[in-house]
Design a protein around this motif. Structure first.
Motif, PDB file in Angstrom:
ATOM      1  N   TYR A   2       0.812  -1.204   0.000  1.00  0.00           N
ATOM      2  CA  TYR A   2       0.000   0.000   0.000  1.00  0.00           C
ATOM      3  C   TYR A   2       0.853   1.264   0.000  1.00  0.00           C
ATOM      4  N   ASP A   3       0.332   2.270  -0.648  1.00  0.00           N
ATOM      5  CA  ASP A   3       0.903   3.612  -0.611  1.00  0.00           C
ATOM      6  C   ASP A   3       0.267   4.355   0.557  1.00  0.00           C
ATOM      7  N   ILE A   4       1.070   5.079   1.319  1.00  0.00           N
ATOM      8  CA  ILE A   4       0.570   5.680   2.557  1.00  0.00           C
ATOM      9  C   ILE A   4       0.937   7.148   2.632  1.00  0.00           C
ATOM     10  N   GLY A   5      -0.008   7.924   3.160  1.00  0.00           N
ATOM     11  CA  GLY A   5       0.227   9.352   3.330  1.00  0.00           C
ATOM     12  C   GLY A   5      -0.153   9.830   4.715  1.00  0.00           C
TER      13      GLY A   5
ATOM     14  N   CYS B 150       3.450  12.102   1.478  1.00  0.00           N
ATOM     15  CA  CYS B 150       3.012  10.815   0.965  1.00  0.00           C
ATOM     16  C   CYS B 150       4.198   9.983   0.511  1.00  0.00           C
ATOM     17  N   LEU B 151       4.015   8.655   0.595  1.00  0.00           N
ATOM     18  CA  LEU B 151       5.088   7.720   0.270  1.00  0.00           C
ATOM     19  C   LEU B 151       4.485   6.549  -0.484  1.00  0.00           C
TER      20      LEU B 151
ATOM     21  N   ASP C  55       1.664  23.926  13.434  1.00  0.00           N
ATOM     22  CA  ASP C  55       1.625  22.492  13.160  1.00  0.00           C
ATOM     23  C   ASP C  55       0.599  21.778  14.039  1.00  0.00           C
ATOM     24  N   THR C  56       0.014  22.490  14.978  1.00  0.00           N
ATOM     25  CA  THR C  56      -1.000  21.899  15.844  1.00  0.00           C
ATOM     26  C   THR C  56      -2.178  21.411  15.013  1.00  0.00           C
ATOM     27  N   ALA C  57      -2.500  20.130  15.163  1.00  0.00           N
ATOM     28  CA  ALA C  57      -3.558  19.518  14.365  1.00  0.00           C
ATOM     29  C   ALA C  57      -3.731  18.065  14.798  1.00  0.00           C
ATOM     30  N   VAL C  58      -4.818  17.469  14.333  1.00  0.00           N
ATOM     31  CA  VAL C  58      -4.942  16.015  14.395  1.00  0.00           C
ATOM     32  C   VAL C  58      -4.299  15.457  13.125  1.00  0.00           C
ATOM     33  N   TYR C  59      -3.380  14.532  13.312  1.00  0.00           N
ATOM     34  CA  TYR C  59      -2.652  13.943  12.202  1.00  0.00           C
ATOM     35  C   TYR C  59      -3.211  12.552  11.906  1.00  0.00           C
ATOM     36  N   TYR C  60      -3.504  12.324  10.644  1.00  0.00           N
ATOM     37  CA  TYR C  60      -4.076  11.068  10.181  1.00  0.00           C
ATOM     38  C   TYR C  60      -3.143  10.402   9.178  1.00  0.00           C
ATOM     39  N   CYS C  61      -3.108   9.075   9.191  1.00  0.00           N
ATOM     40  CA  CYS C  61      -2.493   8.388   8.070  1.00  0.00           C
ATOM     41  C   CYS C  61      -3.601   7.741   7.244  1.00  0.00           C
ATOM     42  N   ALA C  62      -3.335   7.616   5.977  1.00  0.00           N
ATOM     43  CA  ALA C  62      -4.293   7.052   5.040  1.00  0.00           C
ATOM     44  C   ALA C  62      -3.534   6.215   4.022  1.00  0.00           C
ATOM     45  N   ALA C  63      -4.224   5.226   3.466  1.00  0.00           N
ATOM     46  CA  ALA C  63      -3.553   4.309   2.552  1.00  0.00           C
ATOM     47  C   ALA C  63      -4.474   3.842   1.447  1.00  0.00           C
ATOM     48  N   ASP C  64      -3.847   3.467   0.368  1.00  0.00           N
ATOM     49  CA  ASP C  64      -4.568   2.870  -0.753  1.00  0.00           C
ATOM     50  C   ASP C  64      -3.528   2.297  -1.710  1.00  0.00           C
ATOM     51  N   GLN C  65      -4.001   1.593  -2.697  1.00  0.00           N
ATOM     52  CA  GLN C  65      -3.109   1.143  -3.764  1.00  0.00           C
ATOM     53  C   GLN C  65      -3.268   2.150  -4.888  1.00  0.00           C
ATOM     54  N   TRP C  66      -2.425   3.165  -4.831  1.00  0.00           N
ATOM     55  CA  TRP C  66      -2.560   4.350  -5.670  1.00  0.00           C
ATOM     56  C   TRP C  66      -1.974   4.122  -7.059  1.00  0.00           C
ATOM     57  N   ARG C  67      -2.698   4.629  -8.044  1.00  0.00           N
ATOM     58  CA  ARG C  67      -2.182   4.601  -9.414  1.00  0.00           C
ATOM     59  C   ARG C  67      -2.022   6.033  -9.879  1.00  0.00           C
TER      60      ARG C  67
ATOM     61  N   CYS D  72      -1.150  12.800  -2.708  1.00  0.00           N
ATOM     62  CA  CYS D  72      -1.327  13.755  -1.620  1.00  0.00           C
ATOM     63  C   CYS D  72      -2.429  14.768  -1.943  1.00  0.00           C
ATOM     64  N   GLU D  73      -2.446  15.235  -3.176  1.00  0.00           N
ATOM     65  CA  GLU D  73      -3.437  16.256  -3.561  1.00  0.00           C
ATOM     66  C   GLU D  73      -4.853  15.708  -3.544  1.00  0.00           C
ATOM     67  N   LYS D  74      -5.000  14.407  -3.816  1.00  0.00           N
ATOM     68  CA  LYS D  74      -6.333  13.797  -3.863  1.00  0.00           C
ATOM     69  C   LYS D  74      -6.509  12.823  -2.699  1.00  0.00           C
ATOM     70  N   GLY D  75      -5.918  13.151  -1.573  1.00  0.00           N
ATOM     71  CA  GLY D  75      -5.958  12.262  -0.418  1.00  0.00           C
ATOM     72  C   GLY D  75      -7.351  11.904   0.033  1.00  0.00           C
ATOM     73  N   TYR D  76      -8.318  12.772  -0.245  1.00  0.00           N
ATOM     74  CA  TYR D  76      -9.690  12.510   0.178  1.00  0.00           C
ATOM     75  C   TYR D  76     -10.255  11.260  -0.492  1.00  0.00           C
ATOM     76  N   THR D  77      -9.616  10.791  -1.555  1.00  0.00           N
ATOM     77  CA  THR D  77     -10.096   9.597  -2.253  1.00  0.00           C
ATOM     78  C   THR D  77      -9.514   8.302  -1.685  1.00  0.00           C
ATOM     79  N   LEU D  78      -8.541   8.404  -0.789  1.00  0.00           N
ATOM     80  CA  LEU D  78      -7.921   7.199  -0.241  1.00  0.00           C
ATOM     81  C   LEU D  78      -8.921   6.435   0.608  1.00  0.00           C
ATOM     82  N   ARG D  79      -8.883   5.121   0.534  1.00  0.00           N
ATOM     83  CA  ARG D  79      -9.962   4.311   1.112  1.00  0.00           C
ATOM     84  C   ARG D  79      -9.753   3.876   2.559  1.00  0.00           C
ATOM     85  N   SER D  80      -8.544   3.874   3.061  1.00  0.00           N
ATOM     86  CA  SER D  80      -8.303   3.441   4.447  1.00  0.00           C
ATOM     87  C   SER D  80      -7.733   4.608   5.239  1.00  0.00           C
ATOM     88  N   TRP D  81      -8.351   4.887   6.381  1.00  0.00           N
ATOM     89  CA  TRP D  81      -7.932   6.003   7.232  1.00  0.00           C
ATOM     90  C   TRP D  81      -7.854   5.542   8.679  1.00  0.00           C
ATOM     91  N   GLY D  82      -6.883   6.086   9.403  1.00  0.00           N
ATOM     92  CA  GLY D  82      -6.848   5.894  10.838  1.00  0.00           C
ATOM     93  C   GLY D  82      -7.726   6.926  11.525  1.00  0.00           C
TER      94      GLY D  82
END
Length: 127
Positions: free
Chosen positions: A32-35, A50-51, A89-101, A108-118
């Motif tokens: 998975y690709d993770i951001g 994003c990575l 930098d104060t914020a809630v930090y989330y990681c998200a993942a998907d099999q990105w193409r 990163c720009e379209k992170g709202y489309t990623l399907r798995s979120w913490g």
């Protein structure tokens, strides 16, 4: 389905450092690709970094030179090392993942489309 759990947030003084962790389970995490994304009070969620599985990395301008994203596939964990922290930098930090193409920047720009979120971890930078 991939499950993600963030940890490592907390209260830190300006100029300090924190390392956030995103532990993945339920699937082969290294496929998975993770951001990392964040949402400050009263603001929209924004990308941080994003990575992708091929090792490509993208940082938002706010993170460049201060934050480092990395992954340990043996531990199914992605890290965000943050230094020279600022009150903004104060914020809630989330990681998200998907099999990105696509490019890592587009991920990163379209992170709202990623399907798995913490559920997020709170980072509070304050004196």
């Amino acid at each position: 389905q991939l499950q993600l759990v963030e940890s490592g947030g907390g209260l830190v003084q300006p100029g300090g450092s924190l390392r956030l962790s995103c532990a993945a389970s339920g699937a082969t995490a290294d496929h998975y690709d993770i951001g990392w994304f964040r949402q400050a009070p009263g603001k929209d969620r924004e990308a941080v970094s994003c990575l992708t599985t091929d090792g490509s990395i993208y940082y938002e301008d706010s993170a460049k030179g201060r934050f480092t994203i990395s992954r340990d596939n043996a531990k199914s964990t992605v890290y965000l090392e943050m230094s020279s922290l600022k009150p903004e930098d104060t914020a809630v930090y989330y990681c998200a993942a998907d099999q990105w193409r696509g490019s890592v920047q587009a991920m990163c720009e379209k992170g709202y489309t990623l399907r798995s979120w913490g559920r997020g971890t709170l980072v509070n930078v304050s004196s």
